[in-house]
Write an enzyme that holds these catalytic residues in place. Structure first.
Site, PDB file in Angstrom:
ATOM      1  N   SER A 218      -7.306  -5.978  -4.798  1.00 42.04           N
ATOM      2  CA  SER A 218      -8.393  -6.539  -3.998  1.00 42.04           C
ATOM      3  C   SER A 218      -9.692  -6.606  -4.791  1.00 42.04           C
ATOM      4  O   SER A 218      -9.826  -5.967  -5.847  1.00 42.04           O
ATOM      5  CB  SER A 218      -8.612  -5.685  -2.746  1.00 42.04           C
ATOM      6  OG  SER A 218      -9.274  -4.481  -3.082  1.00 42.04           O
ATOM      7  N   THR A 219     -10.660  -7.361  -4.258  1.00 42.87           N
ATOM      8  CA  THR A 219     -11.977  -7.439  -4.911  1.00 42.87           C
ATOM      9  C   THR A 219     -12.659  -6.070  -4.886  1.00 42.87           C
ATOM     10  O   THR A 219     -13.595  -5.838  -5.642  1.00 42.87           O
ATOM     11  CB  THR A 219     -12.883  -8.486  -4.207  1.00 42.87           C
ATOM     12  OG1 THR A 219     -12.789  -8.302  -2.789  1.00 42.87           O
ATOM     13  CG2 THR A 219     -12.475  -9.908  -4.540  1.00 42.87           C
TER      14      THR A 219
ATOM     15  N   ASP B  42       0.810  -1.219   0.000  1.00 40.74           N
ATOM     16  CA  ASP B  42       0.000   0.000   0.000  1.00 40.74           C
ATOM     17  C   ASP B  42       0.844   1.271   0.000  1.00 40.74           C
ATOM     18  O   ASP B  42       1.941   1.302   0.565  1.00 40.74           O
ATOM     19  CB  ASP B  42      -0.934  -0.011   1.226  1.00 40.74           C
ATOM     20  CG  ASP B  42      -2.065   0.990   1.072  1.00 40.74           C
ATOM     21  OD1 ASP B  42      -2.465   1.271  -0.076  1.00 40.74           O
ATOM     22  OD2 ASP B  42      -2.561   1.484   2.101  1.00 40.74           O
ATOM     23  N   GLY B  43       0.303   2.289  -0.626  1.00 41.22           N
ATOM     24  CA  GLY B  43       0.949   3.612  -0.607  1.00 41.22           C
ATOM     25  C   GLY B  43       1.509   4.038  -1.957  1.00 41.22           C
ATOM     26  O   GLY B  43       2.125   5.106  -2.058  1.00 41.22           O
TER      27      GLY B  43
ATOM     28  N   HIS C  81       2.445   2.776  -9.033  1.00 43.41           N
ATOM     29  CA  HIS C  81       2.246   1.329  -9.188  1.00 43.41           C
ATOM     30  C   HIS C  81       3.443   0.693  -9.916  1.00 43.41           C
ATOM     31  O   HIS C  81       3.859  -0.415  -9.599  1.00 43.41           O
ATOM     32  CB  HIS C  81       0.951   1.033  -9.950  1.00 43.41           C
ATOM     33  CG  HIS C  81      -0.287   1.490  -9.230  1.00 43.41           C
ATOM     34  ND1 HIS C  81      -0.499   1.232  -7.896  1.00 43.41           N
ATOM     35  CD2 HIS C  81      -1.368   2.195  -9.648  1.00 43.41           C
ATOM     36  CE1 HIS C  81      -1.669   1.765  -7.529  1.00 43.41           C
ATOM     37  NE2 HIS C  81      -2.206   2.358  -8.576  1.00 43.41           N
TER      38      HIS C  81
ATOM     39  N   ASN D 257     -10.860  -3.179  -5.314  1.00 46.56           N
ATOM     40  CA  ASN D 257     -10.092  -2.215  -6.102  1.00 46.56           C
ATOM     41  C   ASN D 257     -10.703  -1.926  -7.485  1.00 46.56           C
ATOM     42  O   ASN D 257     -10.294  -0.978  -8.162  1.00 46.56           O
ATOM     43  CB  ASN D 257      -8.632  -2.658  -6.245  1.00 46.56           C
ATOM     44  CG  ASN D 257      -7.818  -2.489  -4.977  1.00 46.56           C
ATOM     45  OD1 ASN D 257      -6.889  -3.260  -4.696  1.00 46.56           O
ATOM     46  ND2 ASN D 257      -8.123  -1.474  -4.182  1.00 46.56           N
TER      47      ASN D 257
ATOM     48  N   TRP E  96       2.648   7.913  -2.929  1.00 45.90           N
ATOM     49  CA  TRP E  96       4.062   8.073  -3.284  1.00 45.90           C
ATOM     50  C   TRP E  96       4.166   8.912  -4.574  1.00 45.90           C
ATOM     51  O   TRP E  96       4.973   9.832  -4.670  1.00 45.90           O
ATOM     52  CB  TRP E  96       4.696   6.697  -3.484  1.00 45.90           C
ATOM     53  CG  TRP E  96       6.156   6.713  -3.808  1.00 45.90           C
ATOM     54  CD1 TRP E  96       7.191   6.637  -2.927  1.00 45.90           C
ATOM     55  CD2 TRP E  96       6.745   6.810  -5.119  1.00 45.90           C
ATOM     56  NE1 TRP E  96       8.392   6.681  -3.601  1.00 45.90           N
ATOM     57  CE2 TRP E  96       8.152   6.782  -4.936  1.00 45.90           C
ATOM     58  CE3 TRP E  96       6.244   6.913  -6.408  1.00 45.90           C
ATOM     59  CZ2 TRP E  96       9.045   6.853  -6.006  1.00 45.90           C
ATOM     60  CZ3 TRP E  96       7.131   6.998  -7.477  1.00 45.90           C
ATOM     61  CH2 TRP E  96       8.517   6.962  -7.267  1.00 45.90           C
TER      62      TRP E  96
HETATM   63  C1  IPE Z   1      -5.469  -2.742   0.122  1.00 49.20           C
HETATM   64  O1  IPE Z   1      -5.154  -1.412  -0.146  1.00 49.20           O
HETATM   65  C2  IPE Z   1      -5.471  -3.531  -1.153  1.00 49.20           C
HETATM   66  C3  IPE Z   1      -4.164  -3.731  -1.781  1.00 49.20           C
HETATM   67  C4  IPE Z   1      -3.035  -3.227  -1.363  1.00 49.20           C
HETATM   68  C5  IPE Z   1      -4.167  -4.539  -2.955  1.00 49.20           C
HETATM   69  P1  IPE Z   1      -6.273  -0.326  -0.420  1.00 49.20           P
HETATM   70  O2  IPE Z   1      -5.576   0.950  -0.650  1.00 49.20           O
HETATM   71  O3  IPE Z   1      -7.180  -0.805  -1.484  1.00 49.20           O
HETATM   72  O4  IPE Z   1      -7.063  -0.333   0.963  1.00 49.20           O
HETATM   73  P2  IPE Z   1      -7.901   0.796   1.702  1.00 49.20           P
HETATM   74  O5  IPE Z   1      -8.906   1.300   0.719  1.00 49.20           O
HETATM   75  O6  IPE Z   1      -6.953   1.849   2.123  1.00 49.20           O
HETATM   76  O7  IPE Z   1      -8.498   0.103   2.879  1.00 49.20           O
HETATM   77  C1  IPE Z   2      -1.640  -0.044  -3.356  1.00 49.01           C
HETATM   78  O1  IPE Z   2      -1.396   1.309  -3.434  1.00 49.01           O
HETATM   79  C2  IPE Z   2      -1.837  -0.705  -4.693  1.00 49.01           C
HETATM   80  C3  IPE Z   2      -3.216  -1.151  -4.947  1.00 49.01           C
HETATM   81  C4  IPE Z   2      -4.188  -1.126  -4.082  1.00 49.01           C
HETATM   82  C5  IPE Z   2      -3.488  -1.679  -6.263  1.00 49.01           C
HETATM   83  P1  IPE Z   2      -2.583   2.346  -3.485  1.00 49.01           P
HETATM   84  O2  IPE Z   2      -2.962   2.557  -4.906  1.00 49.01           O
HETATM   85  O3  IPE Z   2      -3.707   1.937  -2.603  1.00 49.01           O
HETATM   86  O4  IPE Z   2      -1.884   3.626  -2.926  1.00 49.01           O
HETATM   87  P2  IPE Z   2      -2.499   4.710  -1.953  1.00 49.01           P
HETATM   88  O5  IPE Z   2      -2.989   3.965  -0.747  1.00 49.01           O
HETATM   89  O6  IPE Z   2      -3.626   5.360  -2.692  1.00 49.01           O
HETATM   90  O7  IPE Z   2      -1.375   5.630  -1.662  1.00 49.01           O
HETATM   91 MG    MG Z   3      -4.152   2.308  -0.669  1.00 46.50          MG
END
Ligand code: IPE
Ligand code: IPE
Ligand code: MG
Length: 247
Positions: A71-72, A26-27, A43, A74, A31
């Site tokens: 995730s399901t 995550d993040g 990504h 996303n 970033w």
């Molecule tokens: C969790 O991150 C899913 C993955 C990293 C694949 P998300 O960014 O989707 O989760 P939330 O929305 O902050 O809970």
């Molecule tokens: C995790 O990073 C990757 C996926 C969930 C696919 P994020 O896209 O959730 O990044 P933030 O949380 O928005 O920074």
């Molecule tokens: Mg995230």
């Protein structure tokens, strides 16, 4: 117990590494935003970070690394972002197919693969085929994965097997567990979530019953070996009781 003990040969001793590490990647979006870049750039860098951390895990003797990549939930994201993530995953799998043999990495995709494109499903089939020849380090990538979905589809499979007379009416944890995507993989010992959020976001709900959690504000694209070492050091300070009492 410290992670970096030095053995007689003067090498670092990684004997206390967890057998199975799970990471919520995550993040990436934040970033990129911090740098004025599109979220998709995050990504792309995140995918490189995964490559580096997977190699490091293998080198220090971790047996299983399971990462949450999509995730399901996303699918709710803007179409362009979902498309870019799928494109990156496709490229990642294509490259992995070429290098698995060289790097001795077994790879498994966990999740509802039926919801993915035919191209990605074909790549998953190939990685399964190659992986079946190997022993040793295993990287699991959770794709279109949801903990609730995993348990729900296991319940459905069990019900169907029961109706077909192929399952015991006395349902046990072991039996239900045998229908999970992660069947045969030991439960994670350590669950790491970079990116600053302190929640599970529908990841490995069944398997994390007794996992140790480690949260860090470091964003996934910035996550390096030193951060992983820190998480393992912290893990080694934990007292895992599994509901029992301290000896
Ligand atoms: C969790 O991150 C899913 C993955 C990293 C694949 P998300 O960014 O989707 O989760 P939330 O929305 O902050 O809970
Ligand atoms: C995790 O990073 C990757 C996926 C969930 C696919 P994020 O896209 O959730 O990044 P933030 O949380 O928005 O920074
Ligand atoms: Mg995230």
């Amino acid at each position: 117990m410290a992670l970096h003990m030095v053995n007689k040969a003067g090498e670092q001793d990684h004997s206390s590494v967890p057998r199975h590490i799970a990471i919520i990647l995550d993040g990436n979006g934040r970033w990129a935003k911090k740098r004025g870049l599109p979220r998709t750039a995050g990504h792309a860098v995140g995918s490189e970070t995964f490559r580096k951390i997977a190699t490091y895990c293998r080198d220090i003797g971790v047996e299983y690394l399971t990462v949450y990549a999509f995730s399901t939930e996303n699918w709710k994201r803007p179409e362009d972002e979902v498309k870019a993530i799928m494109q990156l995953l496709k490229r990642y799998l294509q490259e992995a197919i070429d290098t698995m043999e060289r790097d001795h990495i077994r790879m498994k995709i966990l999740g509802n693969t039926e919801g993915l494109s035919t191209e990605i499903r074909e790549l998953i089939r190939k990685t399964d085929e190659i992986s079946s020849h190997y022993q040793g380090f295993q990287a699991n990538i959770c794709l279109n994965y949801g903990g609730r979905d995993e348990i729900l589809q296991a319940a459905k499979k069990y019900a169907a097997a029961l109706q077909a007379g192929e399952a015991d009416a006395e349902l046990t944890e072991e039996q239900l567990g045998s229908y999970l995507y992660a069947h045969g993989i030991p439960d994670p010992d350590l669950l790491i979530r970079p990116g600053g959020e302190q929640r599970i976001s529908n990841f490995l709900l069944w398997q994390c019953a007794y996992s140790e959690f480690y949260f860090t504000d470091v964003l996934w694209p910035d996550f390096g070996k030193a951060e992983l070492d820190k998480a393992i050091e912290e893990f080694n300070r934990r007292d895992r009781r599994f509901g029992g009492v301290k000896k």
